[in-house]
Enzyme design. Structure first.
Site, PDB file in Angstrom:
ATOM      1  N   GLU A  70      -4.631  73.677  47.516  1.00 34.51           N
ATOM      2  CA  GLU A  70      -5.313  73.824  46.227  1.00 34.51           C
ATOM      3  C   GLU A  70      -5.314  75.261  45.717  1.00 34.51           C
ATOM      4  O   GLU A  70      -6.361  75.915  45.638  1.00 34.51           O
ATOM      5  CB  GLU A  70      -6.751  73.306  46.333  1.00 34.51           C
ATOM      6  CG  GLU A  70      -6.805  71.838  46.678  1.00 34.51           C
ATOM      7  CD  GLU A  70      -8.214  71.298  46.771  1.00 34.51           C
ATOM      8  OE1 GLU A  70      -9.135  72.095  46.981  1.00 34.51           O
ATOM      9  OE2 GLU A  70      -8.382  70.079  46.645  1.00 34.51           O
ATOM     10  N   GLU A 108      -5.337  63.610  49.020  1.00 35.13           N
ATOM     11  CA  GLU A 108      -6.710  63.483  49.509  1.00 35.13           C
ATOM     12  C   GLU A 108      -7.502  62.578  48.578  1.00 35.13           C
ATOM     13  O   GLU A 108      -7.386  62.684  47.356  1.00 35.13           O
ATOM     14  CB  GLU A 108      -7.441  64.842  49.498  1.00 35.13           C
ATOM     15  CG  GLU A 108      -6.918  65.880  50.436  1.00 35.13           C
ATOM     16  CD  GLU A 108      -7.708  67.190  50.306  1.00 35.13           C
ATOM     17  OE1 GLU A 108      -8.842  67.188  49.793  1.00 35.13           O
ATOM     18  OE2 GLU A 108      -7.166  68.232  50.705  1.00 35.13           O
TER      19      GLU A 108
HETATM   20  C1  GLA Z   1     -10.644  69.685  48.805  1.00 33.33           C
HETATM   21  C2  GLA Z   1      -9.962  70.314  49.974  1.00 33.33           C
HETATM   22  C3  GLA Z   1     -10.374  69.779  51.297  1.00 33.33           C
HETATM   23  C4  GLA Z   1     -11.826  69.432  51.315  1.00 33.33           C
HETATM   24  C5  GLA Z   1     -12.098  68.480  50.210  1.00 33.33           C
HETATM   25  C6  GLA Z   1     -13.492  67.932  50.210  1.00 33.33           C
HETATM   26  O1  GLA Z   1      -9.923  68.816  48.064  1.00 33.33           O
HETATM   27  O2  GLA Z   1      -8.571  70.362  49.887  1.00 33.33           O
HETATM   28  O3  GLA Z   1     -10.080  70.757  52.254  1.00 33.33           O
HETATM   29  O4  GLA Z   1     -12.592  70.584  51.195  1.00 33.33           O
HETATM   30  O5  GLA Z   1     -11.872  69.124  49.006  1.00 33.33           O
HETATM   31  O6  GLA Z   1     -14.424  68.765  49.633  1.00 33.33           O
END
Ligand code: GLA
Length: 679
Positions: A155, A308
Site C-alpha cells: 500500500e 486483502e
Molecule cells: C491494510 C494492510 C494490512 C492490514 C490491513 C488491515 O490493508 O495492507 O497490512 O493492516 O490493512 O487493517
C-alpha cells in the site's frame, strides 16, 4: 495514453488464502496452520509483508533461514506463496542509522518508528535499502517453483514533506515546467505575491498560514504518485535483474487513499491488485464490492487480484461490525464474478498481540472450531468447484460492459483543493453514486481512463470531474460526435489541469459541448432538497444555467432558480451530451441513468434480476460464459434455464435462498435464464 494489453493473469486456479505472518507464532502453531490450510484448500500464502526486522536484523546482515523453513513447509503441503518485499515497515535500526530517511509531516513533525510505514520515499538511504532487500529476496526465492508472484511493498501512500521530498519535488517540477515562468503561470503565483524567483524557493505544501495554492497541492500529489511509482519500479527491476520471471504487483488500497494515479501505476504491473475493506455493514456493502471490483478490473484491463479483504469483520468508525460467513462467501464470489483471480484475506490467523489483534482472520481467535472457519472451509470447497472459471478468455474483455464511468485520480485531487464553492463534495462519493445507480439497475460497468478508447461504451458518465485538460474536453467531444451518449454531472469542467477557472461561463471546459452557460453557482447545505420537474430531487449544488444550444430536460421548481434549467441535453454529431447541474438524490440518479441506459440500448445483465434483489454478473471464460447470481434480497428466488450450476453440478431449476450464490456455466453464450420469486 493507453498501454499495451498485458497477458491476462491466469494462475490456473483461484488463489485462496491470504497474508500469512508465521513470525508471530510458535512452531506448533505453524504446524497447525499447515494442517488447517490443507483442510480449507488454501493454496496461496502471502508472506514477508512485515518481515524486514527478521530478514535483516542488522543493516546488511540477512537471515532468511526461518523463511526458508516456512516456504519449505508451505511447498511440501502444496501451498504456493506470494512473496512480499517488506519495505513498508523499516525496522527500528533503520531509524537510528538513517534518521534523515524518516517522513516529516506537513507541520514539520518527524514521524518515528513504533508503528509502520516510517520511511521518506525520496530518501536515498531508504531507496537503496529497499532495492537491496528486494534483490536479496529475488536472488534467494525468485525461481522457487512454489512462487506465484511478487507483492512489492504494501500500500504505497506514505507522504513526506521533508528535505528529501523538497529536493525531489523541485526536480520533478523542473521536468514538468522547464522554467520558472511556466511554473509561475501554471501556479497562478501572481495571486498573493507568491512569485518564485529561484527553484530553491519552492517548497512542498507544508503547513502555512492560510489556504494553500491549489496548483501546488495538485502538483505535489502528481509528484508523489510518480515518486512512489519510481520506487516501485526500482524494486521490480531489482528483482527482475535476478532472473525471476514471476508476475509482479503492488496492492492498492481502496477506498480512502488517493495518493496514486492508478492508470499509470497499472501499466507497470503484471496484474493489478487491491485491498478492499467494506466501509459499511449495511446492504450498500454489496454495491461497494462491485465498485472496487469494477475499478480494479478496469485498471488492470482484465483479470486482477483481490489481495486483502476481511473474513470476519469490518471496522466501521470506532467499532467492529461482524461479517458472517454467508456474506464473506457472497462477497468473495462477487469479486470473482467481476474478474478477480483470487480470494485472499488479511490475514490467515488472528494475531494475539500487536496493533491489529482485533482485525478479522480466516482462523479467528477462537480457533478452527468456529462458525467463521467452517465458512472458510466452505469457500475453499466452492472455489475448487468453480475452478474452470479462472481461465480467462483468449480475447475480449473478461466482463463485457456497455457503460463506462470516467475515473481520474487527478479529479479527486483537484476536488480536494480548498475553498471550492462547496468543499463537502467528495469525488469518490460522486463516482460511487453513478456506479451504484448502474449497479442497482443490473448493468455491467467499466471505468475509463481519460483519453482511452471509449467507443465500445454506449453510455459514458463523467461524475464531478472538477478539473480537466483541453485534450480531455476534445476527447469527450469526439466520443459524442461519434454517436455516444455522454452524461456529465455537476462541478465538472470548471477548471483546467492547472486549477485555473475556465472563464466566460460555467462549466468553461465543456460549455460548448454541453450547450449551456452557467453564470452563477449556488451551493446548498446538505439538508436542503431542491425539487426538480418530473419528480426528481437535487441538492448540495445548483447553477444559474442558460440552455444555449441544449434542450431542457428538467427544471428547478423552487427558490431563486425556479423555472430555470437543471438538467439539459445537447445534440452534437451523431450523439448527445446530458448535463446534470445539481447533485441528484440517489433515487433520482438511479432513475435518470436507468432511463438513459435503456434509451442507449444497454440491457441489464439479466432482465428482472435486480428487482428481486439478485445481482447478476456475467464473467467470460476460455470456453464458456459464467453467470454469477448473488442474492442480496430477502425472499427465495426460483431460477430456471441458466445452464449448469457449478456449485451443485445440476442443470435443474433451482431455488436461490436469500444470501445465497449460484454460478452457471453457459455454453454457447448467454442463455435465456428466468428468475421469479419462489413459492
Ligand atoms: C491494510 C494492510 C494490512 C492490514 C490491513 C488491515 O490493508 O495492507 O497490512 O493492516 O490493512 O487493517
Amino acid at each position: 495514453m493507453t498501454h499495451a494489453p498485458r497477458t491476462p493473469f491466469a494462475p490456473g486456479r483461484f488463489l485462496f488464502g491470504g497474508d500469512y505472518n508465521p513470525e508471530q507464532w510458535s512452531r506448533a502453531v505453524r504446524e497447525e496452520d499447515i494442517a488447517l490450510m490443507r483442510r480449507a484448500k488454501v493454496n496461496t500464502a502471502t508472506i514477508g509483508v512485515f518481515s524486514w526486522a527478521l530478514l535483516e536484523p542488522r543493516e546488511g546482515e540477512y537471515d532468511a533461514a526461518w523463511l526458508d523453513e516456512v516456504i519449505d513447509d508451505l511447498a511440501a503441503a502444496g501451498i504456493g506463496f506470494l512473496l512480499a518485499t517488506p519495505t513498508a515497515s523499516p525496522p527500528p535500526w533503520f531509524t537510528i542509522a538513517h534518521p534523515d530517511a524518516l517522513p516529516i509531516r506537513a507541520d514539520g513533525t518527524p514521524v518515528l518508528h513504533g508503528s509502520r510505514d516510517t520511511y521518506a520515499i525520496s530518501a536515498p538511504a531508504y531507496r537503496s535499502a529497499a532495492r537491496r532487500i528486494a534483490r536479496f529476496l529475488g536472488e534467494r526465492y525468485g525461481r522457487h517453483p512454489a512462487l506465484r508472484g511478487w507483492h512489492i511493498h504494501n500500500e504505497y501512500g506514505t507522504v513526506d514533506y521533508g528535505p528529501h521530498a523538497e529536493r525531489a519535488f523541485r526536480d520533478w517540477l523542473r521536468r514538468r515546467y522547464g522554467d520558472l515562468d511556466a511554473l509561475n503561470a501554471a501556479w497562478s503565483t501572481a495571486f498573493w505575491s507568491q512569485r518564485y524567483g529561484a527553484w530553491q524557493e519552492i517548497l512542498p505544501p507544508r503547513q502555512t498560514q492560510y489556504l494553500h495554492n491549489p496548483a501546488q497541492l495538485v502538483d505535489f500529489k502528481r509528484f508523489n504518485s510518480d515518486e512512489m511509482l519510481a520506487a516501485y519500479v526500482e524494486q521490480r527491476d531489482a528483482i527482475r535483474a535476478t532472473g525471476s520471471s514471476a508476475p509482479m504487483t503492488t496492492n492498492f488500497m481502496l477506498p480512502t487513499w488517493n495518493h496514486l494515479e492508478q492508470w499509470s501505476w497499472s501499466a507497470q504491473q503484471d496484474v493489478v491488485s487491491i485491498d478492499h475493506y467494506l466501509d459499511t455493514a449495511g446492504p450498500d456493502g454489496e454495491a461497494h464490492v462491485a465498485y472496487g471490483s469494477d475499478l480494479t478490473r478496469s485498471w488492470s484491463g482484465g483479470p486482477w487480484l483481490l489481495m486483502e479483504q476481511n473474513a470476519t469483520g469490518m471496522r466501521i468508525g470506532d467499532r467492529l461490525a461482524t461479517k458472517q460467513p454467508d456474506r464473506m462467501i457472497r462477497n468473495s464470489l462477487g469479486y470473482i464474478a467481476r474478474g478477480s483471480q483470487s480470494s485472499l484475506f488479511f490475514q490467515w490467523r488472528a494475531s494475539a498481540g500487536g496493533s491489529e489483534s482485533w482485525h478479522g482472520a480466516l482462523v479467528p481467535h477462537a480457533g478452527s472450531d468456529s462458525r467463521a472457519f467452517e465458512g472458510v472451509v466452505a469457500l475453499g470447497e466452492m472455489l475448487e468447484r468453480i475452478a474452470e472459471v479462472a481461465e480467462p478468455p483468449a480475447d475480449g474483455p473478461i466482463v463485457e460492459a456497455s457503460i463506462g464511468i470516467v475515473w481520474d485520480a487527478e479529479g479527486w485531487w483537484s476536488l480536494e483543493t480548498p475553498h471550492l464553492p462547496n468543499d463537502a463534495i467528495s469525488y469518490p462519493d460522486e463516482v460511487r453514486a453513478a456506479h451504484r445507480a448502474c449497479w442497482r439497475d443490473g448493468h455491467a460497468v467499466d471505468f475509463v481512463r481519460p483519453l482511452a478508447d471509449a467507443s465500445r461504451y454506449r453510455l459514458l458518465v463523467v461524475p464531478t470531474l472538477y478539473a480537466l485538460s483541453e485534450e480531455t474536453a476534445r476527447w469527450l467531444e469526439t466520443y459524442v460526435e461519434a454517436g455516444g451518449l455522454l452524461v456529465v454531472t455537476f462541478a465538472t469542467g470548471l477548471a483546467d489541469e492547472r486549477q485555473r477557472i475556465a472563464l466566460g461561463g460555467y462549466p468553461g471546459m465543456l460549455r460548448e459541448l454541453l450547450g449551456v452557460r452557467g453564470e452563477q453557482i449556488l451551493p446548498e447545505p446538505d439538508d436542503v432538497a431542491l425539487p426538480l420537474t418530473g419528480g426528481l430531487q437535487g441538492g448540495t449544488w445548483s447553477e444559474l444555467l442558460h440552455a444555449e444550444s441544449a434542450q431542457v430536460l428538467h427544471r428547478y421548481t423552487s427558490g431563486p432558480l425556479d423555472g430555470l434549467p437543471a438538467i439539459t441535453r445537447a445534440r452534437r454529431g451523431a450523439g448527445s451530451a446530458v448535463y446534470v447541474s445539481t447533485k441528484l438524490a440517489q433515487a433520482s440518479l438511479d432513475e435518470l441513468l436507468g432511463d438513459l441506459a435503456r434509451e442507449a440500448g444497454v440491457l441489464p445483465v439479466l432482465e428482472g434480476a435486480a428487482a428481486l434483489g439478485v445481482e447478476a454478473v456475467r464473467r467470460r471464460g476460455a470456453h464458456a460464459d459464467y453467470l454469477f447470481l448473488l442474492h442480496h434480497g430477502d425472499r427465495p428466488v426460483h431460477v430456471d434455464g441458466a445452464g449448469i450450476e457449478l456449485l451443485t453440478g445440476s442443470s435443474d431449476a433451482l431455488r436461490l435462498e436469500p444470501g445465497g450464490v449460484a454460478v452457471f456455466r453457459q455454453l454457447g453464450g448467454s442463455l435465456p435464464a428466468t428468475l421469479r420469486l419462489a413459492h
